[in-house]
Design an enzyme around this catalytic site. Structure first.
Site, PDB file in Angstrom:
ATOM      1  N   SER A   1       0.788  -1.243   0.000  1.00 29.35           N
ATOM      2  CA  SER A   1       0.000   0.000   0.000  1.00 29.35           C
ATOM      3  C   SER A   1       0.815   1.285   0.000  1.00 29.35           C
ATOM      4  CB  SER A   1      -0.939   0.016   1.201  1.00 29.35           C
ATOM      5  OG  SER A   1      -2.043  -0.811   0.938  1.00 29.35           O
TER       6      SER A   1
ATOM      7  N   LYS B   1       0.149   3.515  -2.822  1.00 30.56           N
ATOM      8  CA  LYS B   1      -1.008   4.423  -2.881  1.00 30.56           C
ATOM      9  C   LYS B   1      -0.603   5.897  -2.792  1.00 30.56           C
ATOM     10  CE  LYS B   1      -4.427   1.123  -0.946  1.00 30.56           C
ATOM     11  NZ  LYS B   1      -3.872  -0.172  -0.643  1.00 30.56           N
TER      12      LYS B   1
ATOM     13  N   TYR C   1      -4.304  -2.697  -9.925  1.00 29.26           N
ATOM     14  CA  TYR C   1      -4.001  -2.298  -8.540  1.00 29.26           C
ATOM     15  C   TYR C   1      -3.073  -3.319  -7.871  1.00 29.26           C
ATOM     16  CZ  TYR C   1      -4.964  -2.343  -3.512  1.00 29.26           C
ATOM     17  OH  TYR C   1      -4.836  -2.392  -2.153  1.00 29.26           O
TER      18      TYR C   1
ATOM     19  N   TYR D   1      -4.286   3.774   8.215  1.00 32.28           N
ATOM     20  CA  TYR D   1      -5.654   3.233   8.359  1.00 32.28           C
ATOM     21  C   TYR D   1      -6.229   3.546   9.745  1.00 32.28           C
ATOM     22  CZ  TYR D   1      -3.121   0.664   4.839  1.00 32.28           C
ATOM     23  OH  TYR D   1      -2.306   0.332   3.812  1.00 32.28           O
TER      24      TYR D   1
ATOM     25  N   VAL E   1       1.382  -3.726   3.738  1.00 29.21           N
ATOM     26  CA  VAL E   1       1.422  -5.013   4.438  1.00 29.21           C
ATOM     27  C   VAL E   1       2.659  -5.843   4.094  1.00 29.21           C
ATOM     28  CG1 VAL E   1      -1.054  -5.216   4.934  1.00 29.21           C
ATOM     29  CG2 VAL E   1      -0.144  -6.111   2.769  1.00 29.21           C
TER      30      VAL E   1
HETATM   31  N1  GLN Z   1      -2.322  -5.527  -1.742  1.00 28.60           N
HETATM   32  C1  GLN Z   1      -2.828  -5.356  -0.418  1.00 28.60           C
HETATM   33  C2  GLN Z   1      -4.346  -5.484  -0.414  1.00 28.60           C
HETATM   34  O1  GLN Z   1      -4.956  -4.960  -1.276  1.00 28.60           O
HETATM   35  C3  GLN Z   1      -2.410  -4.008   0.096  1.00 28.60           C
HETATM   36  C4  GLN Z   1      -2.905  -3.724   1.474  1.00 28.60           C
HETATM   37  C5  GLN Z   1      -1.932  -2.980   2.331  1.00 28.60           C
HETATM   38  O2  GLN Z   1      -0.735  -2.909   2.084  1.00 28.60           O
HETATM   39  N2  GLN Z   1      -2.440  -2.425   3.413  1.00 28.60           N
HETATM   40  O3  GLN Z   1      -4.925  -6.129   0.439  1.00 28.60           O
END
Ligand code: GLN
Length: 317
Positions: free
Chosen positions: A70, A73, A203, A253, A271
């Site tokens: 993520s 993003k 994505y 988050y 993650v």
């Molecule tokens: N690819 C992961 C997902 O979509 C990314 C989530 C993350 O890094 N928080 O679940």
């Protein structure tokens, strides 16, 4: 903002952080939906600091590529804000903390398909859809951008530069029911122009980009440097400031408040265990350690950043 870079100098301080925070036992979680991430050794720990004066300080596993997940993003949002269509993006996604998990479905339905912010999965899917209106290969566009900002292929001794791990992407795509559900909700509410499947596929490839701490710190430097990146202006000063604000309020988050309390800096986690942090005017920091807390943020990485911020005085407060 105070900066107390007293002894030890930054290089030694980073070495000390690695000694203190490299995990010695196997605690924490790995994400269940990305099989590839479960095999990363639990004791990996790297940190890099890229300064606005052009230096890069690294320690530990700072040159080992990991899955940015993520953290992508932040950069897709930057790309989306570059174009003249950015006002339209802000009619499709809000800028409020979600207070829910990054992949939560509940809020999206209750709020009629308008995601709370671009850093939760639903918001990032909208940003991806926005980018795909100009290029069907938004992940390729992101990869080129990251490679340029990270300093091309020269960014670490013997390193190949950012790349997409195709096997990781395939593995994640095979268990993307939740992201597909989010995309179908968005589509049903009229907030997705492309087919849900292509947006999720794109994505997931963005999330599967592999980079080192050194490369990510360099790539994120424009956010600490009034929008000025390795090859010139990425964003205006105001837009760079705004991305920092969204990182502070939404980057971790439903742990954004706790992270602001402990670290006091805008950050964005993934993650894969990476966290990118911005010290406005001074530096971009990337820390990586793969084991996660219950909110999906790196356990050792967060602890190390709290320590670093306390010991340097780096904070936006
Ligand atoms: N690819 C992961 C997902 O979509 C990314 C989530 C993350 O890094 N928080 O679940």
């Amino acid at each position: 903002m105070s900066t107390t870079l007293s002894a030890p100098p930054l290089g030694l301080l980073l070495e000390d952080l690695v000694r203190q925070h490299r995990p010695r036992k196997e605690t924490g979680a790995v994400p269940g939906n990305i099989p590839f991430l479960a095999s990363v050794p639990f004791d990996r720990f790297g940190i890099a600091v890229a300064t606005t004066s052009g230096e890069v300080f690294c320690s530990g596993d700072a040159d080992v590529p990991f899955s940015i997940q993520s953290i992508s993003k932040v950069f897709t949002l930057a790309l989306a804000l570059q174009g003249s269509r950015s006002a339209r993006l802000w009619s499709r996604v809000l800028r409020e903390p979600s207070g829910t998990a990054f992949n939560s479905l509940v809020q999206l339905e209750a709020e009629h398909g308008i995601p709370r912010n671009p850093f939760i999965n639903a918001g990032a899917l909208v940003v991806t859809d926005h980018l795909m209106e100009e290029t069907s290969d938004a992940a390729g566009q992101l990869l080129r951008f990251l490679t340029e900002q990270a300093g091309g292929q020269q960014s670490g001794p013997g390193k190949q530069g950012p790349f997409i791990d195709g096997a990781a992407a395939t593995g994640e795509l095979a268990s993307s029911s939740r992201n597909l559900a989010l995309a179908h909700f968005l589509k049903d509410f009229g907030n997705l122009a492309q087919p849900a499947e292509s947006v999720v596929e794109n994505y997931v490839r963005q999330c599967s980009i592999m980079m080192t701490c050194r490369e990510l710190a360099r790539a994120g430097l424009f956010l600490a440097n009034d929008g000025q990146g390795a090859a010139g202006t990425v964003l205006s000063r105001s837009e760079a400031k705004r991305i920092g604000s969204i990182m502070l309020t939404c980057g971790m988050y439903d742990a954004a408040g706790e992270f602001a309390y402990r670290v006091g800096l805008p950050g964005k986690s993934g993650v894969g265990g990476g966290i990118l942090v911005i010290v406005p005017g001074q530096c971009a920091i990337c820390v990586w350690s793969p084991r996660l807390d219950a909110k999906g943020n790196s356990l050792a990485g967060t602890a190390a950043l709290a320590d670093l911020s306390d010991r340097t005085g780096w904070s936006v407060f």
